[in-house]
Design a protein around this motif. Sequence first.
Motif, PDB file in Angstrom:
ATOM      1  N   VAL A  80       0.833  -1.202   0.000  1.00 13.29           N
ATOM      2  CA  VAL A  80       0.000   0.000   0.000  1.00 13.29           C
ATOM      3  C   VAL A  80       0.865   1.248   0.000  1.00 13.29           C
ATOM      4  O   VAL A  80       0.600   2.212  -0.728  1.00 13.29           O
ATOM      5  CB  VAL A  80      -0.964  -0.014   1.202  1.00 13.29           C
ATOM      6  N   PHE A  81       1.951   1.251   0.775  1.00 16.41           N
ATOM      7  CA  PHE A  81       2.844   2.407   0.832  1.00 16.41           C
ATOM      8  C   PHE A  81       3.450   2.692  -0.537  1.00 16.41           C
ATOM      9  O   PHE A  81       3.466   3.840  -0.989  1.00 16.41           O
ATOM     10  CB  PHE A  81       3.951   2.150   1.865  1.00 16.41           C
ATOM     11  N   LEU A  82       3.941   1.654  -1.221  1.00 16.68           N
ATOM     12  CA  LEU A  82       4.562   1.857  -2.529  1.00 16.68           C
ATOM     13  C   LEU A  82       3.542   2.278  -3.582  1.00 16.68           C
ATOM     14  O   LEU A  82       3.860   3.079  -4.471  1.00 16.68           O
ATOM     15  CB  LEU A  82       5.294   0.598  -2.969  1.00 16.68           C
ATOM     16  N   MET A  83       2.314   1.783  -3.485  1.00 19.76           N
ATOM     17  CA  MET A  83       1.283   2.232  -4.423  1.00 19.76           C
ATOM     18  C   MET A  83       0.974   3.713  -4.209  1.00 19.76           C
ATOM     19  O   MET A  83       0.829   4.464  -5.178  1.00 19.76           O
ATOM     20  CB  MET A  83       0.023   1.388  -4.271  1.00 19.76           C
ATOM     21  N   ILE A  84       0.896   4.146  -2.966  1.00 16.61           N
ATOM     22  CA  ILE A  84       0.620   5.557  -2.687  1.00 16.61           C
ATOM     23  C   ILE A  84       1.761   6.434  -3.181  1.00 16.61           C
ATOM     24  O   ILE A  84       1.536   7.475  -3.806  1.00 16.61           O
ATOM     25  CB  ILE A  84       0.363   5.762  -1.181  1.00 16.61           C
ATOM     26  N   VAL A  85       3.002   6.023  -2.923  1.00 15.05           N
ATOM     27  CA  VAL A  85       4.153   6.804  -3.389  1.00 15.05           C
ATOM     28  C   VAL A  85       4.163   6.871  -4.909  1.00 15.05           C
ATOM     29  O   VAL A  85       4.397   7.932  -5.502  1.00 15.05           O
ATOM     30  CB  VAL A  85       5.466   6.197  -2.840  1.00 15.05           C
ATOM     31  N   GLY A  86       3.894   5.758  -5.572  1.00 15.86           N
ATOM     32  CA  GLY A  86       3.876   5.747  -7.034  1.00 15.86           C
ATOM     33  C   GLY A  86       2.798   6.632  -7.612  1.00 15.86           C
ATOM     34  O   GLY A  86       3.027   7.361  -8.576  1.00 15.86           O
ATOM     35  N   ILE A 106      -1.080   1.909 -15.539  1.00 14.07           N
ATOM     36  CA  ILE A 106      -0.181   2.062 -16.686  1.00 14.07           C
ATOM     37  C   ILE A 106       0.522   3.408 -16.646  1.00 14.07           C
ATOM     38  O   ILE A 106       1.743   3.491 -16.845  1.00 14.07           O
ATOM     39  CB  ILE A 106      -0.963   1.889 -17.998  1.00 14.07           C
ATOM     40  N   VAL A 107      -0.204   4.472 -16.370  1.00 10.59           N
ATOM     41  CA  VAL A 107       0.402   5.806 -16.334  1.00 10.59           C
ATOM     42  C   VAL A 107       1.429   5.907 -15.209  1.00 10.59           C
ATOM     43  O   VAL A 107       2.507   6.492 -15.386  1.00 10.59           O
ATOM     44  CB  VAL A 107      -0.701   6.881 -16.180  1.00 10.59           C
ATOM     45  N   THR A 108       1.123   5.320 -14.058  1.00  6.57           N
ATOM     46  CA  THR A 108       2.066   5.356 -12.939  1.00  6.57           C
ATOM     47  C   THR A 108       3.357   4.625 -13.282  1.00  6.57           C
ATOM     48  O   THR A 108       4.457   5.131 -13.034  1.00  6.57           O
ATOM     49  CB  THR A 108       1.417   4.725 -11.690  1.00  6.57           C
ATOM     50  N   VAL A 109       3.246   3.438 -13.873  1.00  6.59           N
ATOM     51  CA  VAL A 109       4.437   2.669 -14.235  1.00  6.59           C
ATOM     52  C   VAL A 109       5.249   3.405 -15.295  1.00  6.59           C
ATOM     53  O   VAL A 109       6.482   3.465 -15.213  1.00  6.59           O
ATOM     54  CB  VAL A 109       4.034   1.252 -14.707  1.00  6.59           C
ATOM     55  N   LEU A 110       4.597   3.998 -16.286  1.00  8.22           N
ATOM     56  CA  LEU A 110       5.320   4.723 -17.331  1.00  8.22           C
ATOM     57  C   LEU A 110       6.034   5.953 -16.778  1.00  8.22           C
ATOM     58  O   LEU A 110       7.171   6.245 -17.161  1.00  8.22           O
ATOM     59  CB  LEU A 110       4.362   5.127 -18.451  1.00  8.22           C
ATOM     60  N   ALA A 111       5.381   6.686 -15.888  1.00  6.27           N
ATOM     61  CA  ALA A 111       5.998   7.890 -15.331  1.00  6.27           C
ATOM     62  C   ALA A 111       7.206   7.542 -14.473  1.00  6.27           C
ATOM     63  O   ALA A 111       8.267   8.180 -14.593  1.00  6.27           O
ATOM     64  CB  ALA A 111       4.973   8.674 -14.506  1.00  6.27           C
ATOM     65  N   GLU A 115      14.338   0.958 -21.283  1.00 10.15           N
ATOM     66  CA  GLU A 115      13.220   1.487 -20.501  1.00 10.15           C
ATOM     67  C   GLU A 115      12.116   0.458 -20.253  1.00 10.15           C
ATOM     68  O   GLU A 115      11.545   0.423 -19.154  1.00 10.15           O
ATOM     69  CB  GLU A 115      12.652   2.737 -21.174  1.00 10.15           C
ATOM     70  N   PRO A 116      11.781  -0.430 -21.214  1.00 12.14           N
ATOM     71  CA  PRO A 116      10.778  -1.460 -20.900  1.00 12.14           C
ATOM     72  C   PRO A 116      11.188  -2.365 -19.737  1.00 12.14           C
ATOM     73  O   PRO A 116      10.329  -2.881 -19.020  1.00 12.14           O
ATOM     74  CB  PRO A 116      10.657  -2.255 -22.207  1.00 12.14           C
ATOM     75  N   LEU A 117      12.482  -2.535 -19.532  1.00  9.69           N
ATOM     76  CA  LEU A 117      12.934  -3.308 -18.371  1.00  9.69           C
ATOM     77  C   LEU A 117      12.581  -2.590 -17.073  1.00  9.69           C
ATOM     78  O   LEU A 117      12.163  -3.215 -16.104  1.00  9.69           O
ATOM     79  CB  LEU A 117      14.441  -3.557 -18.461  1.00  9.69           C
ATOM     80  N   TRP A 118      12.734  -1.268 -17.058  1.00  8.11           N
ATOM     81  CA  TRP A 118      12.312  -0.483 -15.890  1.00  8.11           C
ATOM     82  C   TRP A 118      10.813  -0.652 -15.654  1.00  8.11           C
ATOM     83  O   TRP A 118      10.362  -0.775 -14.513  1.00  8.11           O
ATOM     84  CB  TRP A 118      12.634   0.996 -16.074  1.00  8.11           C
ATOM     85  N   PHE A 119      10.036  -0.609 -16.745  1.00  6.00           N
ATOM     86  CA  PHE A 119       8.581  -0.753 -16.605  1.00  6.00           C
ATOM     87  C   PHE A 119       8.235  -2.090 -15.956  1.00  6.00           C
ATOM     88  O   PHE A 119       7.403  -2.157 -15.044  1.00  6.00           O
ATOM     89  CB  PHE A 119       7.894  -0.661 -17.956  1.00  6.00           C
ATOM     90  N   ALA A 120       8.874  -3.155 -16.419  1.00  6.65           N
ATOM     91  CA  ALA A 120       8.585  -4.482 -15.882  1.00  6.65           C
ATOM     92  C   ALA A 120       8.991  -4.581 -14.413  1.00  6.65           C
ATOM     93  O   ALA A 120       8.253  -5.130 -13.592  1.00  6.65           O
ATOM     94  CB  ALA A 120       9.294  -5.539 -16.709  1.00  6.65           C
ATOM     95  N   LEU A 121      10.169  -4.048 -14.083  1.00  4.35           N
ATOM     96  CA  LEU A 121      10.619  -4.108 -12.687  1.00  4.35           C
ATOM     97  C   LEU A 121       9.707  -3.326 -11.759  1.00  4.35           C
ATOM     98  O   LEU A 121       9.374  -3.789 -10.672  1.00  4.35           O
ATOM     99  CB  LEU A 121      12.059  -3.586 -12.581  1.00  4.35           C
ATOM    100  N   TYR A 145       6.561  -2.548 -12.281  1.00  2.34           N
ATOM    101  CA  TYR A 145       5.256  -3.207 -12.194  1.00  2.34           C
ATOM    102  C   TYR A 145       5.323  -4.405 -11.259  1.00  2.34           C
ATOM    103  O   TYR A 145       4.427  -4.604 -10.428  1.00  2.34           O
ATOM    104  CB  TYR A 145       4.789  -3.648 -13.578  1.00  2.34           C
ATOM    105  N   LEU A 146       6.378  -5.203 -11.362  1.00  2.00           N
ATOM    106  CA  LEU A 146       6.503  -6.367 -10.489  1.00  2.00           C
ATOM    107  C   LEU A 146       6.735  -5.970  -9.031  1.00  2.00           C
ATOM    108  O   LEU A 146       6.248  -6.614  -8.127  1.00  2.00           O
ATOM    109  CB  LEU A 146       7.651  -7.254 -10.974  1.00  2.00           C
ATOM    110  N   PHE A 147       7.476  -4.881  -8.821  1.00  2.00           N
ATOM    111  CA  PHE A 147       7.811  -4.466  -7.464  1.00  2.00           C
ATOM    112  C   PHE A 147       6.631  -3.777  -6.776  1.00  2.00           C
ATOM    113  O   PHE A 147       6.395  -3.992  -5.591  1.00  2.00           O
ATOM    114  CB  PHE A 147       9.020  -3.538  -7.514  1.00  2.00           C
ATOM    115  N   MET A 148       5.896  -2.952  -7.514  1.00  2.00           N
ATOM    116  CA  MET A 148       4.834  -2.163  -6.886  1.00  2.00           C
ATOM    117  C   MET A 148       3.477  -2.846  -6.927  1.00  2.00           C
ATOM    118  O   MET A 148       2.688  -2.715  -6.001  1.00  2.00           O
ATOM    119  CB  MET A 148       4.719  -0.797  -7.564  1.00  2.00           C
TER     120      MET A 148
END
Length: 136
Positions: free
Chosen positions: A16-22, A103-108, A124-130, A132-135
């Motif tokens: 929940v904390f990471l979702m709010i920060v994102g 999607i917008v949060t992960v892209l930003a 950059e797609p590697l960042w998106f995947a990481l 998404y998996l982490f958050m």
Amino acid sequence: MAKRKEQKRTAGFWTVFLMIVGIQFAGMVAGWNGGANQGFGELLISNVFIGSMYMLLSMCFAELTSTVAFAGGSFGYCRCTLGPFVGYLVGASEVLENFLYVIVTVLAIGSACTKGFGTDPNLEPLWFALIYLFMF
């Protein structure tokens, strides 16, 4: 008296904390910074307009909750007051909103990590995947 069945908690504190920060990070980058680039006057006008619209929405929901005793959120209120088709459209819009917001949060955050860490834009797609998996 019947015992209430406890629901299994799936989202922990850190999730929940990471979702709010994102969400806050994406909102700051996409919203406030983009508006501030257009100028203070335009940002002020849009904030006053959006603030007044949100206040009117809150007043409408307050009136509906006192009139219609229903715990269904905006989908339930629209279904009860405007019919099942409009309720379906509102429910589908809420699902689409939640889907696109992830999607917008992960892209930003992914583009900010690419610029912040100075990595190759092709990675950059590697960042998106990481992210998404982490958050999520």
